[in-house]
Design a protein around this motif. Structure first.
Motif, PDB file in Angstrom:
ATOM      1  N   UNK A  31       0.827  -1.202   0.000  1.00  0.00           N
ATOM      2  CA  UNK A  31       0.000   0.000   0.000  1.00  0.00           C
ATOM      3  C   UNK A  31       0.859   1.249   0.000  1.00  0.00           C
ATOM      4  N   UNK A  33       0.630   5.780  -0.532  1.00  0.00           N
ATOM      5  CA  UNK A  33      -0.261   6.921  -0.391  1.00  0.00           C
ATOM      6  C   UNK A  33       0.475   8.206  -0.768  1.00  0.00           C
ATOM      7  N   UNK A  48      -4.359   6.971  -3.271  1.00  0.00           N
ATOM      8  CA  UNK A  48      -3.760   5.827  -2.614  1.00  0.00           C
ATOM      9  C   UNK A  48      -3.879   4.599  -3.499  1.00  0.00           C
ATOM     10  N   UNK A  50      -3.483   0.244  -3.344  1.00  0.00           N
ATOM     11  CA  UNK A  50      -3.343  -0.934  -2.500  1.00  0.00           C
ATOM     12  C   UNK A  50      -2.532  -2.033  -3.174  1.00  0.00           C
ATOM     13  N   UNK A  97      -1.482  -5.222   8.512  1.00  0.00           N
ATOM     14  CA  UNK A  97      -1.026  -5.852   9.744  1.00  0.00           C
ATOM     15  C   UNK A  97      -1.989  -6.990  10.067  1.00  0.00           C
ATOM     16  N   UNK A  99      -3.040  -7.776  12.740  1.00  0.00           N
ATOM     17  CA  UNK A  99      -3.987  -7.244  13.707  1.00  0.00           C
ATOM     18  C   UNK A  99      -4.799  -6.118  13.102  1.00  0.00           C
ATOM     19  N   UNK A 100      -4.428  -5.716  11.873  1.00  0.00           N
ATOM     20  CA  UNK A 100      -5.237  -4.758  11.143  1.00  0.00           C
ATOM     21  C   UNK A 100      -4.963  -3.297  11.420  1.00  0.00           C
ATOM     22  N   UNK A 101      -3.861  -2.956  12.109  1.00  0.00           N
ATOM     23  CA  UNK A 101      -3.693  -1.559  12.502  1.00  0.00           C
ATOM     24  C   UNK A 101      -3.226  -0.664  11.369  1.00  0.00           C
ATOM     25  N   UNK A 102      -2.555  -1.232  10.335  1.00  0.00           N
ATOM     26  CA  UNK A 102      -2.251  -0.451   9.134  1.00  0.00           C
ATOM     27  C   UNK A 102      -1.411   0.780   9.429  1.00  0.00           C
ATOM     28  N   UNK A 103      -0.381   0.609  10.237  1.00  0.00           N
ATOM     29  CA  UNK A 103       0.532   1.715  10.525  1.00  0.00           C
ATOM     30  C   UNK A 103       1.192   2.186   9.243  1.00  0.00           C
ATOM     31  N   UNK A 104       1.316   3.501   9.078  1.00  0.00           N
ATOM     32  CA  UNK A 104       1.911   4.064   7.871  1.00  0.00           C
ATOM     33  C   UNK A 104       3.298   4.622   8.154  1.00  0.00           C
ATOM     34  N   UNK A 105       4.177   4.500   7.149  1.00  0.00           N
ATOM     35  CA  UNK A 105       5.547   4.969   7.228  1.00  0.00           C
ATOM     36  C   UNK A 105       5.730   6.058   6.175  1.00  0.00           C
ATOM     37  N   UNK A 106       6.290   7.195   6.577  1.00  0.00           N
ATOM     38  CA  UNK A 106       6.320   8.365   5.721  1.00  0.00           C
ATOM     39  C   UNK A 106       7.709   8.636   5.163  1.00  0.00           C
TER      40      UNK A 106
ATOM     41  N   UNK B  32      -8.739   2.123  15.471  1.00  0.00           N
ATOM     42  CA  UNK B  32      -7.313   2.069  15.697  1.00  0.00           C
ATOM     43  C   UNK B  32      -6.878   3.533  15.775  1.00  0.00           C
ATOM     44  N   UNK B  34      -3.618   6.475  16.419  1.00  0.00           N
ATOM     45  CA  UNK B  34      -2.183   6.672  16.230  1.00  0.00           C
ATOM     46  C   UNK B  34      -1.794   8.093  16.611  1.00  0.00           C
ATOM     47  N   UNK B  36       1.538  10.615  15.559  1.00  0.00           N
ATOM     48  CA  UNK B  36       2.750  10.831  14.792  1.00  0.00           C
ATOM     49  C   UNK B  36       3.341  12.178  15.194  1.00  0.00           C
ATOM     50  N   UNK B  94      -8.307   5.110  12.382  1.00  0.00           N
ATOM     51  CA  UNK B  94      -8.786   4.217  11.335  1.00  0.00           C
ATOM     52  C   UNK B  94      -9.891   3.368  11.933  1.00  0.00           C
TER      53      UNK B  94
END
Lengths: 115, 115
Positions: A31, A33, A48, A50, A97, A99-106, B32, B34, B36, B94
């Motif tokens: 994914x 964005x 975005x 997927x 994830x 667990x579904x949390x879908x943390x994003x990295x920038x 969820x 977060x 940042x 989310x």
């Protein structure tokens, strides 16, 4: 995050010019964005994706287009830049994830100025 | 609809004092959540997240956040602020029931810690 890179880091251009911002990632995430950041407005989602064949519009897609050339690359284009597209642009990645949390990295961002 | 509110554009605190950056959210299902942080000329860095379980979440750099379901809040806290904590902080949410997996960000809160 060094795993997500953006080029260029800074760009000054003129109204009407075509601009491409590029994003590459080595995290192996499906994914990706594109966001724009304006002072006081936080982050607004432009597009975005997927996976390579799945591209979706965000809330401010007008005036922008994207290309997902590969899993690792996601480019944002401004076909005809206008001054109100002056902003800080961020690319981000995530992977589902378990667990579904879908943390994003920038990525570090691209500062675009349209004169 | 999903949304995040950060009611304070700016928070000022003296070094050594506790700090709180407020966040409230709205989702149709369970969230969820977060936090940042963005330092000048940098991309967003992940601080912490709430998925499930203990309502008090501990993250990087001594930060923690408390999930309060009845108040739909997820305030960021630190017992003793440092000058180096000065930055722009974003809360994001989310809906865990959403298949889209995208995050919604607040507008950001500028934290200034003075010596």
């Amino acid at each position: 995050d060094a795993d997500v890179t953006q080029t260029p880091r800074n760009r000054i251009t003129k109204t009407g010019k075509r601009i491409m911002l590029e994003c590459s990632q080595t995290k192996g995430h499906d994914r990706m964005y594109w966001y724009r950041q304006d002072p006081g407005l936080g982050l607004q989602l432009i597009y975005y994706s997927f996976d390579v064949k799945d591209i979706n519009k965000g809330e401010i897609s007008d005036g922008y287009s994207v290309s997902r050339q590969a899993q690792a690359k996601f480019s944002l284009s401004l076909e005809s830049a206008i001054p109100n597209q002056t902003a800080l642009y961020f690319c981000a990645t995530s992977d589902p994830d378990p667990r579904g949390s879908n943390e994003q990295f920038f990525g570090p961002g691209t500062r675009l100025t349209v004169l | 609809a999903q949304s995040v509110a950060q009611p304070e554009d700016q928070v000022n605190v003296a070094e050594g004092n506790p700090l709180t950056v407020k966040c409230t959210y709205s989702v149709s299902g369970n969230p969820y959540l977060f936090w940042y942080v963005q330092y000048p000329n940098r991309g967003l860095q992940f601080l912490l997240k709430y998925i499930t379980g203990d309502n008090l979440v501990k993250g990087s750099y001594g930060f923690e956040a408390e999930f309060n379901k009845s108040q739909t809040s997820f305030h960021l806290k630190k017992p003793s602020a440092l000058v180096s904590d000065s930055a722009l902080y974003f809360c994001a949410v989310r809906d865990r029931g959403s298949t889209l997996g995208r995050l919604y960000f607040g507008r950001g809160t500028q934290l200034t810690v003075w010596p």
